[in-house]
Design a protein around this motif. Structure first.
Motif, PDB file in Angstrom:
ATOM      1  N   VAL A 339      -6.289   1.902   1.770  1.00 11.21           N
ATOM      2  CA  VAL A 339      -7.327   1.377   0.878  1.00 11.21           C
ATOM      3  C   VAL A 339      -6.754   0.390  -0.120  1.00 11.21           C
ATOM      4  O   VAL A 339      -7.347  -0.671  -0.375  1.00 11.21           O
ATOM      5  CB  VAL A 339      -8.057   2.539   0.159  1.00 11.21           C
ATOM      6  N   VAL A 340      -5.599   0.689  -0.691  1.00 10.87           N
ATOM      7  CA  VAL A 340      -5.049  -0.238  -1.685  1.00 10.87           C
ATOM      8  C   VAL A 340      -4.623  -1.540  -1.003  1.00 10.87           C
ATOM      9  O   VAL A 340      -4.701  -2.630  -1.592  1.00 10.87           O
ATOM     10  CB  VAL A 340      -3.891   0.432  -2.460  1.00 10.87           C
ATOM     11  N   ARG A 341      -4.197  -1.450   0.263  1.00 14.71           N
ATOM     12  CA  ARG A 341      -3.880  -2.661   1.013  1.00 14.71           C
ATOM     13  C   ARG A 341      -5.143  -3.507   1.236  1.00 14.71           C
ATOM     14  O   ARG A 341      -5.134  -4.729   1.064  1.00 14.71           O
ATOM     15  CB  ARG A 341      -3.247  -2.288   2.359  1.00 14.71           C
ATOM     16  N   ALA A 342      -6.222  -2.817   1.593  1.00 15.41           N
ATOM     17  CA  ALA A 342      -7.491  -3.526   1.795  1.00 15.41           C
ATOM     18  C   ALA A 342      -8.002  -4.131   0.489  1.00 15.41           C
ATOM     19  O   ALA A 342      -8.605  -5.221   0.483  1.00 15.41           O
ATOM     20  CB  ALA A 342      -8.527  -2.567   2.378  1.00 15.41           C
ATOM     21  N   MET A 343      -7.772  -3.443  -0.629  1.00 18.06           N
ATOM     22  CA  MET A 343      -8.158  -3.999  -1.934  1.00 18.06           C
ATOM     23  C   MET A 343      -7.402  -5.290  -2.221  1.00 18.06           C
ATOM     24  O   MET A 343      -7.984  -6.283  -2.677  1.00 18.06           O
ATOM     25  CB  MET A 343      -7.885  -2.979  -3.039  1.00 18.06           C
ATOM     26  N   ALA A 344      -6.093  -5.273  -1.970  1.00 21.31           N
ATOM     27  CA  ALA A 344      -5.275  -6.456  -2.235  1.00 21.31           C
ATOM     28  C   ALA A 344      -5.691  -7.621  -1.344  1.00 21.31           C
ATOM     29  O   ALA A 344      -5.842  -8.766  -1.809  1.00 21.31           O
ATOM     30  CB  ALA A 344      -3.802  -6.126  -2.031  1.00 21.31           C
ATOM     31  N   ILE A 357      -2.395  -8.384  -6.480  1.00 23.31           N
ATOM     32  CA  ILE A 357      -1.866  -7.046  -6.770  1.00 23.31           C
ATOM     33  C   ILE A 357      -3.040  -6.085  -6.764  1.00 23.31           C
ATOM     34  O   ILE A 357      -4.082  -6.378  -7.354  1.00 23.31           O
ATOM     35  CB  ILE A 357      -1.180  -6.993  -8.147  1.00 23.31           C
ATOM     36  N   ALA A 358      -2.877  -4.945  -6.109  1.00 24.89           N
ATOM     37  CA  ALA A 358      -3.921  -3.915  -6.132  1.00 24.89           C
ATOM     38  C   ALA A 358      -3.295  -2.580  -6.507  1.00 24.89           C
ATOM     39  O   ALA A 358      -2.171  -2.269  -6.103  1.00 24.89           O
ATOM     40  CB  ALA A 358      -4.612  -3.808  -4.780  1.00 24.89           C
ATOM     41  N   VAL A 359      -4.054  -1.795  -7.292  1.00 28.72           N
ATOM     42  CA  VAL A 359      -3.578  -0.497  -7.765  1.00 28.72           C
ATOM     43  C   VAL A 359      -4.692   0.530  -7.653  1.00 28.72           C
ATOM     44  O   VAL A 359      -5.832   0.268  -8.029  1.00 28.72           O
ATOM     45  CB  VAL A 359      -3.139  -0.565  -9.251  1.00 28.72           C
ATOM     46  N   SER A 360      -4.353   1.707  -7.126  1.00 25.16           N
ATOM     47  CA  SER A 360      -5.303   2.828  -7.098  1.00 25.16           C
ATOM     48  C   SER A 360      -4.503   4.111  -7.208  1.00 25.16           C
ATOM     49  O   SER A 360      -3.491   4.277  -6.522  1.00 25.16           O
ATOM     50  CB  SER A 360      -6.113   2.824  -5.785  1.00 25.16           C
ATOM     51  N   GLY A 361      -4.926   5.020  -8.094  1.00 21.15           N
ATOM     52  CA  GLY A 361      -4.152   6.242  -8.275  1.00 21.15           C
ATOM     53  C   GLY A 361      -4.917   7.308  -9.025  1.00 21.15           C
ATOM     54  O   GLY A 361      -6.107   7.162  -9.324  1.00 21.15           O
ATOM     55  N   VAL A 362      -4.212   8.388  -9.338  1.00 20.19           N
ATOM     56  CA  VAL A 362      -4.777   9.510 -10.086  1.00 20.19           C
ATOM     57  C   VAL A 362      -4.059   9.556 -11.434  1.00 20.19           C
ATOM     58  O   VAL A 362      -2.940  10.058 -11.543  1.00 20.19           O
ATOM     59  CB  VAL A 362      -4.602  10.845  -9.333  1.00 20.19           C
ATOM     60  N   ALA A 363      -4.704   8.995 -12.466  1.00 20.25           N
ATOM     61  CA  ALA A 363      -4.069   8.922 -13.788  1.00 20.25           C
ATOM     62  C   ALA A 363      -4.218  10.217 -14.575  1.00 20.25           C
ATOM     63  O   ALA A 363      -3.518  10.430 -15.564  1.00 20.25           O
ATOM     64  CB  ALA A 363      -4.641   7.748 -14.577  1.00 20.25           C
ATOM     65  N   GLY A 364      -5.169  11.087 -14.168  1.00 17.73           N
ATOM     66  CA  GLY A 364      -5.319  12.367 -14.843  1.00 17.73           C
ATOM     67  C   GLY A 364      -6.095  12.263 -16.153  1.00 17.73           C
ATOM     68  O   GLY A 364      -6.648  11.218 -16.477  1.00 17.73           O
ATOM     69  N   PRO A 365      -6.131  13.362 -16.889  1.00 12.08           N
ATOM     70  CA  PRO A 365      -5.418  14.618 -16.612  1.00 12.08           C
ATOM     71  C   PRO A 365      -6.041  15.460 -15.497  1.00 12.08           C
ATOM     72  O   PRO A 365      -5.409  16.361 -14.976  1.00 12.08           O
ATOM     73  CB  PRO A 365      -5.476  15.362 -17.949  1.00 12.08           C
ATOM     74  N   GLY A 366      -7.294  15.189 -15.139  1.00 10.52           N
ATOM     75  CA  GLY A 366      -7.927  15.906 -14.038  1.00 10.52           C
ATOM     76  C   GLY A 366      -7.999  15.028 -12.807  1.00 10.52           C
ATOM     77  O   GLY A 366      -7.530  13.896 -12.781  1.00 10.52           O
ATOM     78  N   GLY A 367      -8.605  15.571 -11.748  1.00  7.48           N
ATOM     79  CA  GLY A 367      -8.827  14.790 -10.547  1.00  7.48           C
ATOM     80  C   GLY A 367      -7.758  14.906  -9.495  1.00  7.48           C
ATOM     81  O   GLY A 367      -7.912  14.399  -8.388  1.00  7.48           O
ATOM     82  N   ILE A 379       0.329   1.180  -4.774  1.00  5.76           N
ATOM     83  CA  ILE A 379       0.388  -0.213  -5.216  1.00  5.76           C
ATOM     84  C   ILE A 379       0.554  -1.108  -3.998  1.00  5.76           C
ATOM     85  O   ILE A 379       1.364  -0.814  -3.111  1.00  5.76           O
ATOM     86  CB  ILE A 379       1.563  -0.440  -6.195  1.00  5.76           C
ATOM     87  N   ALA A 380      -0.197  -2.188  -3.960  1.00  8.88           N
ATOM     88  CA  ALA A 380      -0.077  -3.156  -2.868  1.00  8.88           C
ATOM     89  C   ALA A 380       0.087  -4.556  -3.441  1.00  8.88           C
ATOM     90  O   ALA A 380      -0.510  -4.897  -4.465  1.00  8.88           O
ATOM     91  CB  ALA A 380      -1.306  -3.107  -1.968  1.00  8.88           C
ATOM     92  N   VAL A 381       0.904  -5.350  -2.754  1.00  5.34           N
ATOM     93  CA  VAL A 381       1.064  -6.766  -3.074  1.00  5.34           C
ATOM     94  C   VAL A 381       0.799  -7.553  -1.801  1.00  5.34           C
ATOM     95  O   VAL A 381       1.443  -7.319  -0.771  1.00  5.34           O
ATOM     96  CB  VAL A 381       2.478  -7.076  -3.604  1.00  5.34           C
ATOM     97  N   ALA A 382      -0.168  -8.454  -1.865  1.00  8.11           N
ATOM     98  CA  ALA A 382      -0.509  -9.289  -0.722  1.00  8.11           C
ATOM     99  C   ALA A 382      -0.145 -10.733  -1.026  1.00  8.11           C
ATOM    100  O   ALA A 382      -0.338 -11.210  -2.152  1.00  8.11           O
ATOM    101  CB  ALA A 382      -1.999  -9.186  -0.401  1.00  8.11           C
ATOM    102  N   SER A 390       2.721   0.796  -0.867  1.00  6.00           N
ATOM    103  CA  SER A 390       3.497   2.035  -0.880  1.00  6.00           C
ATOM    104  C   SER A 390       3.150   2.835  -2.123  1.00  6.00           C
ATOM    105  O   SER A 390       2.701   2.278  -3.133  1.00  6.00           O
ATOM    106  CB  SER A 390       4.998   1.759  -0.837  1.00  6.00           C
ATOM    107  N   PRO A 391       3.350   4.160  -2.063  1.00  9.71           N
ATOM    108  CA  PRO A 391       3.014   5.004  -3.211  1.00  9.71           C
ATOM    109  C   PRO A 391       4.196   5.190  -4.155  1.00  9.71           C
ATOM    110  O   PRO A 391       5.356   4.973  -3.776  1.00  9.71           O
ATOM    111  CB  PRO A 391       2.662   6.336  -2.548  1.00  9.71           C
ATOM    112  N   VAL A 392       3.899   5.591  -5.376  1.00  6.49           N
ATOM    113  CA  VAL A 392       4.918   6.002  -6.334  1.00  6.49           C
ATOM    114  C   VAL A 392       4.364   7.209  -7.066  1.00  6.49           C
ATOM    115  O   VAL A 392       3.163   7.296  -7.336  1.00  6.49           O
ATOM    116  CB  VAL A 392       5.268   4.850  -7.315  1.00  6.49           C
ATOM    117  N   GLN A 393       5.241   8.156  -7.377  1.00  5.86           N
ATOM    118  CA  GLN A 393       4.824   9.371  -8.079  1.00  5.86           C
ATOM    119  C   GLN A 393       5.457   9.369  -9.466  1.00  5.86           C
ATOM    120  O   GLN A 393       6.674   9.471  -9.609  1.00  5.86           O
ATOM    121  CB  GLN A 393       5.256  10.614  -7.296  1.00  5.86           C
ATOM    122  N   PHE A 394       4.616   9.223 -10.483  1.00  2.51           N
ATOM    123  CA  PHE A 394       5.114   9.161 -11.850  1.00  2.51           C
ATOM    124  C   PHE A 394       5.221  10.537 -12.496  1.00  2.51           C
ATOM    125  O   PHE A 394       5.720  10.652 -13.620  1.00  2.51           O
ATOM    126  CB  PHE A 394       4.212   8.262 -12.698  1.00  2.51           C
ATOM    127  N   GLY A 395       4.733  11.574 -11.830  1.00  5.96           N
ATOM    128  CA  GLY A 395       4.885  12.928 -12.362  1.00  5.96           C
ATOM    129  C   GLY A 395       3.632  13.462 -13.011  1.00  5.96           C
ATOM    130  O   GLY A 395       2.952  12.756 -13.758  1.00  5.96           O
TER     131      GLY A 395
END
Length: 423
Positions: A339-344, A357-367, A379-382, A390-395
């Motif tokens: 999906v983030v690739r398609a967004m970009a 640049i496209a970004v989609s994630g779970v910023a919290g605190p819920g969800g 995160i995607a860069v086209a 590719s994904p990244v996990q910030f914790g």
């Protein structure tokens, strides 16, 4: 020995009850401390005191016995709780005198800004007898440079950071170089790094951190590490001759982790690279809510290469404005590489840019879920030659704002690396 050295140093006194209550971050003290270090002036103490005459007077008189120079910020406005100038005068039994030329200047500034001067503004033209005015080019609150006792000087600044910084560079620095005991010239440069931990960076440059001249000092921030290089010499040129080789060595050892220096930001570096290539960029953002676009737009002349973007929180907006298919969203979910690739790709094609640049994630605190926990961001860069996602996990323990800010940093850095790679 240490006590004797302190008596030749500089103190910072920040004034304002709002600072004590934590309503305002005391960024002035930090900035002044760095400036004093760059000048090579010894600085041993910082104090914060509220808008109280007796406590302010007590703090000032204590500083007389400890330091040679006292720098104050705050308390120079027109309101009753702005007490700095009159309290300083009272502390040293010195009468206040009105400076008519300052009162005319204050009235002119207020009138030019569309305001009407009030009688309360007139107190800003009152200064202790013998004080030298420290002009305020952009505000109505002048400061002063005053020697109320032999060997002790007070420099006063307003609490507004932009006004203080301008007054500092235009008047205070030349005065300190002439009268503050600055023997050598200090030249500093700040190198900025991202994508590398402070501890890892420190290990890579451990030997350079032990040098005496130039010195190298690390500072960590959210998503960024900084190394300040400070060289001391008899002249600016001599100091720079010492600084430049260390700068070059640090960049050589750290490679692409070093993205810029001094006032450069990731956004400004990315925009400069795009400008050099004659290319443009757009953004498609979900969890960052426009943060990437805001970072780019904050840079002067951004409009030359930054065309705009889409904030697409809901799936309906992703579908309507970016052309994301229902099947793709149902199969993979909004927080996913496909999906983030398609967004970009959708943003790049529909908005007519070279890069996106496209970004989609779970910023919290819920969800968050077990499969897609809080802190997971895709995160995607086209660009002209394809799209990478590719994904990244910030914790999960990071707060929402931190996850959003880190997502902005990582997104801009990914585009920077693609541009430097020649893609």
């Amino acid at each position: 020995m240490a006590e004797a050295s302190a008596r030749h140093g500089v103190e910072i006194l920040c004034i304002g009850t709002e600072l004590l209550l934590g309503n305002i971050l005391n960024s002035n003290a930090r900035w002044l401390a760095e400036e004093l270090a760059a000048l090579g002036l010894p600085h041993y103490r910082q104090t914060v005191v509220g808008d109280n005459v007796e406590r302010l007077k007590e703090s000032v008189l204590e500083a007389v016995d400890r330091s040679r120079i006292l720098i104050t910020t705050g308390g120079l406005g027109p309101t009753p709780d702005d007490l700095t100038t009159e309290t300083l005068a009272a502390a040293f039994d010195t009468p206040l005198e009105e400076r008519p030329e300052l009162w005319f200047e204050i009235q002119a500034k207020l009138t030019a800004g569309g305001s009407i001067s009030a009688i309360s503004n007139r107190k800003q033209a009152l200064f202790p007898r013998g004080a030298e005015i420290l002009p305020n080019p952009s505000g109505t609150a002048p400061g002063m440079i005053w020697c109320p006792r032999p060997g002790f000087t007070v420099l006063t600044f307003p609490g507004v950071p932009s006004e203080m910084k301008q007054m500092w560079s235009q008047t205070a620095v030349p005065w300190l170089r002439q009268h503050g005991g600055v023997a050598d010239i200090f030249v500093s440069r700040l190198l900025r790094f991202t994508g590398i931990a402070e501890s890892t960076l420190a290990e890579e440059v451990a030997d350079l951190l032990e040098q005496a001249n130039p010195t190298v000092a690390p500072y960590a921030g959210l998503g960024e590490v900084k190394l300040r290089i400070t060289a001391r010499g008899a002249t600016v040129e001599q100091a720079r001759q010492l600084l430049d080789p260390v700068d070059a060595e640090l960049r050589h050892r750290t490679g692409l982790f070093c993205y810029g220096s001094d006032d450069e930001s990731l956004a400004s570096v990315v925009l400069d690279l795009l400008r050099q290539r004659g290319e443009t960029v757009v953004v498609a953002e979900s969890c960052t809510g426009g943060g990437v676009g805001a970072a780019l737009a904050a840079v002067p002349r951004a409009s030359e290469v930054f065309l705009g973007g889409v904030i697409a929180y809901s799936n309906a907006i992703k579908q309507a404005l970016l052309g994301i298919s229902t099947d793709l969203l149902h199969q993979h979910g909004a927080v996913s590489d496909p999906v983030v690739r398609a967004m970009a790709e959708g943003a790049r094609q529909r908005l007519g840019a070279d890069w996106s640049i496209a970004v989609s994630g779970v910023a919290g605190p819920g969800g968050g879920t077990q499969a897609k926990p809080v802190g997971l961001v895709h995160i995607a860069v086209a660009g002209p030659h394809g799209c990478d996602a590719s994904p990244v996990q910030f914790g999960v323990r990071r707060g929402r704002l931190a996850i959003q800010e880190l997502s902005v940093v990582r997104s801009l850095d990914r585009l920077r690396r693609f541009l430097l790679d020649g893609s």
